[in-house]
Scaffold this active site. Structure first.
Site, mmCIF file in Angstrom:
data_model
loop_
_atom_site.group_PDB
_atom_site.id
_atom_site.type_symbol
_atom_site.label_atom_id
_atom_site.label_comp_id
_atom_site.label_asym_id
_atom_site.label_seq_id
_atom_site.Cartn_x
_atom_site.Cartn_y
_atom_site.Cartn_z
ATOM 1 N N GLY A 46 1.948 25.587 2.492
ATOM 2 C CA GLY A 46 0.868 26.547 3.265
ATOM 3 C C GLY A 46 0.950 26.150 3.959
ATOM 4 O O GLY A 46 1.455 25.069 4.809
ATOM 5 N N CYS A 91 -1.741 17.756 3.233
ATOM 6 C CA CYS A 91 -1.947 18.246 4.848
ATOM 7 C C CYS A 91 -0.295 17.604 5.507
ATOM 8 O O CYS A 91 -0.386 16.625 6.040
ATOM 9 C CB CYS A 91 -3.073 18.548 5.741
ATOM 10 S SG CYS A 91 -3.522 19.594 6.484
ATOM 11 N N LEU A 92 0.146 19.423 6.007
ATOM 12 C CA LEU A 92 1.250 19.093 7.139
ATOM 13 C C LEU A 92 -0.006 17.746 8.459
ATOM 14 O O LEU A 92 1.214 17.773 8.571
ATOM 15 C CB LEU A 92 2.075 20.102 6.967
ATOM 16 C CG LEU A 92 2.199 20.663 6.134
ATOM 17 C CD1 LEU A 92 3.305 21.938 6.621
ATOM 18 C CD2 LEU A 92 3.843 19.942 5.298
ATOM 19 N N HIS A 133 -7.505 25.951 0.826
ATOM 20 C CA HIS A 133 -7.543 24.839 2.419
ATOM 21 C C HIS A 133 -6.481 25.219 3.719
ATOM 22 O O HIS A 133 -7.667 25.128 4.890
ATOM 23 C CB HIS A 133 -6.498 23.760 2.358
ATOM 24 C CG HIS A 133 -5.716 22.812 2.447
ATOM 25 N ND1 HIS A 133 -6.254 21.268 2.385
ATOM 26 C CD2 HIS A 133 -5.207 22.863 3.728
ATOM 27 C CE1 HIS A 133 -5.111 20.534 3.351
ATOM 28 N NE2 HIS A 133 -4.721 21.488 4.569
ATOM 29 N N GLU A 134 -6.479 25.892 3.308
ATOM 30 C CA GLU A 134 -5.700 26.480 4.603
ATOM 31 C C GLU A 134 -6.984 27.208 5.165
ATOM 32 O O GLU A 134 -7.541 27.622 6.449
ATOM 33 C CB GLU A 134 -4.579 27.731 4.697
ATOM 34 C CG GLU A 134 -3.818 27.213 3.668
ATOM 35 C CD GLU A 134 -2.573 26.381 4.637
ATOM 36 O OE1 GLU A 134 -3.304 25.866 5.545
ATOM 37 O OE2 GLU A 134 -2.117 25.245 3.907
ATOM 38 N N HIS A 137 -8.924 25.278 7.642
ATOM 39 C CA HIS A 137 -8.212 25.171 8.878
ATOM 40 C C HIS A 137 -8.392 26.128 9.969
ATOM 41 O O HIS A 137 -8.751 26.290 11.206
ATOM 42 C CB HIS A 137 -6.168 25.865 8.771
ATOM 43 C CG HIS A 137 -5.988 24.095 8.651
ATOM 44 N ND1 HIS A 137 -6.099 23.152 8.880
ATOM 45 C CD2 HIS A 137 -5.465 23.530 7.458
ATOM 46 C CE1 HIS A 137 -5.506 21.852 8.113
ATOM 47 N NE2 HIS A 137 -4.674 22.311 6.991
HETATM 48 O O1 K1U Z 1 -1.799 22.885 4.992
HETATM 49 C C1 K1U Z 1 -1.228 22.390 5.314
HETATM 50 O O2 K1U Z 1 -0.898 21.541 5.494
HETATM 51 C C2 K1U Z 1 -0.380 22.648 3.785
HETATM 52 C C3 K1U Z 1 -0.356 21.704 2.386
HETATM 53 C C4 K1U Z 1 -1.092 22.601 1.743
HETATM 54 C C5 K1U Z 1 -2.033 22.046 0.643
HETATM 55 C C6 K1U Z 1 -1.347 21.158 -0.636
HETATM 56 C C7 K1U Z 1 -1.856 20.176 -1.562
HETATM 57 C C8 K1U Z 1 -3.055 20.950 -1.763
HETATM 58 C C9 K1U Z 1 -3.641 21.578 -1.079
HETATM 59 C C10 K1U Z 1 -3.102 22.547 0.443
HETATM 60 C C11 K1U Z 1 0.783 21.514 2.120
HETATM 61 O O3 K1U Z 1 1.570 21.524 2.038
HETATM 62 S S1 K1U Z 1 0.887 19.544 2.236
HETATM 63 C C12 K1U Z 1 2.904 19.261 1.275
HETATM 64 C C13 K1U Z 1 2.598 19.250 -0.392
HETATM 65 O O4 K1U Z 1 1.499 19.131 -0.547
HETATM 66 C C14 K1U Z 1 3.743 19.664 -1.138
HETATM 67 C C15 K1U Z 1 4.827 19.219 -0.119
HETATM 68 C C16 K1U Z 1 6.613 20.024 -0.557
HETATM 69 C C17 K1U Z 1 6.324 20.074 -1.828
HETATM 70 C C18 K1U Z 1 5.709 20.577 -2.608
HETATM 71 C C19 K1U Z 1 4.173 19.944 -2.126
HETATM 72 ZN ZN ZN Z 2 -3.496 21.189 5.761
#
Ligand code: K1U
Ligand code: ZN
Length: 167
Positions: A46, A91-92, A133-134, A137
């Site tokens: 996301g 979270c990225l 979560h998004e 943000h």
């Molecule tokens: O908002 C963001 O920073 C994105 C976040 C979304 C998220 C993931 C898990 C739970 C809640 C919200 C991410 O994508 S973190 C990275 C991640 O979960 C992932 C990375 C590679 C493959 C699969 C998942």
């Molecule tokens: Zn995030």
């Protein structure tokens, strides 16, 4: 398409409340394409416009295994929430930190698509977590703000130390 730089916690700009999109036009469609490319490259499931320093209510999500499930939500609003689930979130904008957060288990969200048409979606599991979560943000909230002040300070310290080492 373009890869967009992602803001990292505790950057104050992550606390900006995003404004509604008034016109779903080619500029917004390009933003969605660039956000999707940035999310896949990270990699993540996301990304909210806030994280790429664009303070408009746009987010992209793809929780599929094979990048086949890209969804864009413009002006998303949760209209119903039910149940509770506790999931480990990442979270990225908070790289390398994973913590458990309690969220609704089922959500119904309404939004506009890239054509500007309204749609409604019922979500559960990871998709429901990701939508919540998004949208947080877009409201200027980062998931670590659900944790205790002690944990938040430890995370801030870790990220500051890491950014000094990589500078
Ligand atoms: O908002 C963001 O920073 C994105 C976040 C979304 C998220 C993931 C898990 C739970 C809640 C919200 C991410 O994508 S973190 C990275 C991640 O979960 C992932 C990375 C590679 C493959 C699969 C998942
Ligand atoms: Zn995030």
């Amino acid at each position: 398409m373009a890869l967009l730089p992602i803001l990292h916690y505790p950057d104050e700009r992550l606390h900006t409340v995003a404004k509604p999109v008034t016109n779903v036009d080619e500029r917004i469609r390009k933003l969605v394409r660039d956000m999707a490319e940035t999310m896949y490259a990270a990699p993540g499931v996301g990304l909210a416009a806030t994280q790429v320093n664009v303070h408009e209510r746009v987010l992209v999500i793809d929780v599929s295994e094979d990048k086949s499930g890209l969804m864009a939500f413009i002006n998303p609003e949760i209209v119903e929430k039910r149940g509770e689930q506790v999931c480990e979130e990442g979270c990225l904008s908070v790289p390398g930190i994973y913590e458990k957060v309690a969220r609704a288990e089922f959500v119904t969200v309404k939004a506009l698509n890239v054509e500007g048409q309204a749609f409604e979606l019922e979500a559960e599991g990871l998709l429901a977590v990701c939508i919540q979560h998004e949208i947080d943000h877009l409201d200027g909230k980062v998931f670590v703000e659900y944790l205790s002040p002690l944990k938040q300070n430890r995370i801030k310290g870790k990220l500051k130390k890491r950014s000094r080492i990589s500078a």
